[in-house]
Design a protein around this motif. Structure first.
Motif, PDB file in Angstrom:
ATOM      1  N   LEU A   1       0.840  -1.171   0.000  1.00 55.06           N
ATOM      2  CA  LEU A   1       0.000   0.000   0.000  1.00 55.06           C
ATOM      3  C   LEU A   1       0.886   1.235   0.000  1.00 55.06           C
ATOM      4  N   PRO A   2       0.547   2.220  -0.788  1.00 57.47           N
ATOM      5  CA  PRO A   2       1.377   3.441  -0.774  1.00 57.47           C
ATOM      6  C   PRO A   2       1.112   4.274   0.463  1.00 57.47           C
ATOM      7  N   ARG A   3       2.112   4.816   1.059  1.00 52.02           N
ATOM      8  CA  ARG A   3       2.019   5.641   2.246  1.00 52.02           C
ATOM      9  C   ARG A   3       2.655   7.020   1.971  1.00 52.02           C
ATOM     10  N   PRO A   4       1.935   8.019   2.397  1.00 55.15           N
ATOM     11  CA  PRO A   4       2.528   9.364   2.194  1.00 55.15           C
ATOM     12  C   PRO A   4       3.683   9.592   3.138  1.00 55.15           C
ATOM     13  N   GLU A   5       4.650  10.288   2.757  1.00 54.71           N
ATOM     14  CA  GLU A   5       5.790  10.552   3.590  1.00 54.71           C
ATOM     15  C   GLU A   5       5.586  11.805   4.409  1.00 54.71           C
TER      16      GLU A   5
END
Length: 378
Positions: free
Chosen positions: A374-378
């Protein structure tokens, strides 16, 4: 070169009767025509037919003999003188009433009966076949080949009968066809040609026949036509499809070759007589006209059936080709090429420790694969 119409001649029996009615012997008539006595004997028996200038002289002489015979038959015979009878006193005759007599009706003279094509062909065959077989024997020296050549020529004439019947010289048409078939170079390839036939019994005839067969085919044909048949030089040239000077040269060379081997035949009259005797001494018989006609019709039917069978086979082959031919384009398969740089295959063996550890690790992992990332915001 075209030939003029031949002078008509009476039948052989009528020729002999005219000569005998004029009290002429065969040597006397031969002297007037300018031929040998044996030639006149052959003309009267029907074995040979005069041709060219000899035919003209012979026909003119026979016409003169026929006119003299007709003039003698029409001359009135002198009546015997009768003594004068004493005049008798006229007796009174009773008057009779004469009834009118019916006048005779004129009867129309029957016209000449038209021959059917088969009857005309049979008459032509009976007239010309015996002499043509003897002439063809002089060209080939083979009795069976001479008979077969004449039969084939008459069969060709029967197939083209309307054309031959209108020809000015039907016998000449058949003769040219028979000579062409007899002198064909394909005859030497036949099995029958490998076996020689018995030569003539007479030594003189045997020597003359061997001399003729040693001549080239064109020279031999020219010699037989001019000195044997009796054609004029232009007619001989036309039948051999050559010019008149060429035919004359062939004739001179043929005569010189014969005279060199047989000096007694240097005289053309003697050569003509010897050729006639050589042809007459052989027992050469021709088939019956109906058999020749049936044979020609049978050969025509066989050729027609063969042509039909060939056409049907050609149509069938074409249809099969069209049926089995491809309906779309198929590109050709490119030829294979060798692949380089691939390691050689090794035979299977025991697994090493590293390979065993890797296999156990793969078995222990989840079969569904790794978890979803899953993509996670930094």
């Amino acid at each position: 070169m075209t030939r003029g119409p031949a002078t008509p001649l009476p039948p052989p029996k009528e020729r002999r009767r005219l000569r005998e009615s004029a009290a002429l012997t065969q040597p006397q008539l031969a002297t007037q025509v300018g031929v040998a006595p044996g030639t006149v004997r052959a003309w009267e028996s029907g074995r040979t037919t005069p041709r060219g200038r000899k035919r003209e002289a012979y026909a003119k002489l026979l016409k003169t003999l026929a006119e003299e015979e007709a003039a003698q038959a029409q001359a009135p015979e002198p009546e015997p003188e009768q003594e004068p009878k004493p005049e008798a006193e006229p007796q009174p005759q009773p008057e009779l009433e004469m009834e009118p007599q019916p006048q005779p009706q004129p009867v129309a003279a029957p016209g000449p009966t038209a021959l059917t094509p088969a009857q005309a062909f049979d008459a032509l065959y009976a007239f010309g076949a015996p002499a043509l077989v003897r002439q063809t024997f002089l060209l080939t020296g083979r009795r069976e080949q001479a008979r077969e050549s004449v039969e084939r020529a008459f069969q060709a004439a029967w197939e083209r009968w309307p054309e031959v019947a209108r020809d000015r010289d039907p016998v000449g048409w058949v003769r040219a066809t028979a000579y062409e078939y007899a002198l064909s170079p394909w005859q030497r390839f036949r099995p029958r040609h490998r076996h020689p036939e018995p030569p003539p019994a007479d030594p003189g005839d045997r020597t003359l026949l061997n001399t003729l067969l040693r001549l080239p085919a064109r020279h031999r044909r020219t010699l037989v036509l001019y000195d044997g048949v009796g054609l004029d030089l232009p007619e001989t040239a036309a039948e051999t499809e050559a010019s008149t000077p060429a035919a004359a040269n062939r004739l001179l060379h043929a005569r010189e070759a014969v005279a060199a081997r047989l000096p007694a035949l240097a005289d053309p009259q003697v050569l003509h007589r010897r050729l006639a005797e050589l042809a007459s001494n052989e027992r050469l018989r021709a088939a019956e006209p109906p058999a020749v006609r049936r044979g020609g019709e049978r050969r025509a039917r066989l050729r027609t059936r063969a042509a039909i069978a060939f056409t049907v086979a050609l149509i069938g082959t074409t249809a099969l080709t069209v049926r089995t031919a491809p309906t779309h384009y198929e590109p050709p398969v490119s030829p294979g090429q060798a692949v380089r740089g691939v390691p050689h295959r090794v035979a299977p063996g025991a697994l090493s420790d590293e390979e065993l550890e890797l296999r156990q690790k793969l078995r222990d992992q989840v079969q569904d694969g790794p978890e979803r990332l899953l993509p996670r915001p930094e």
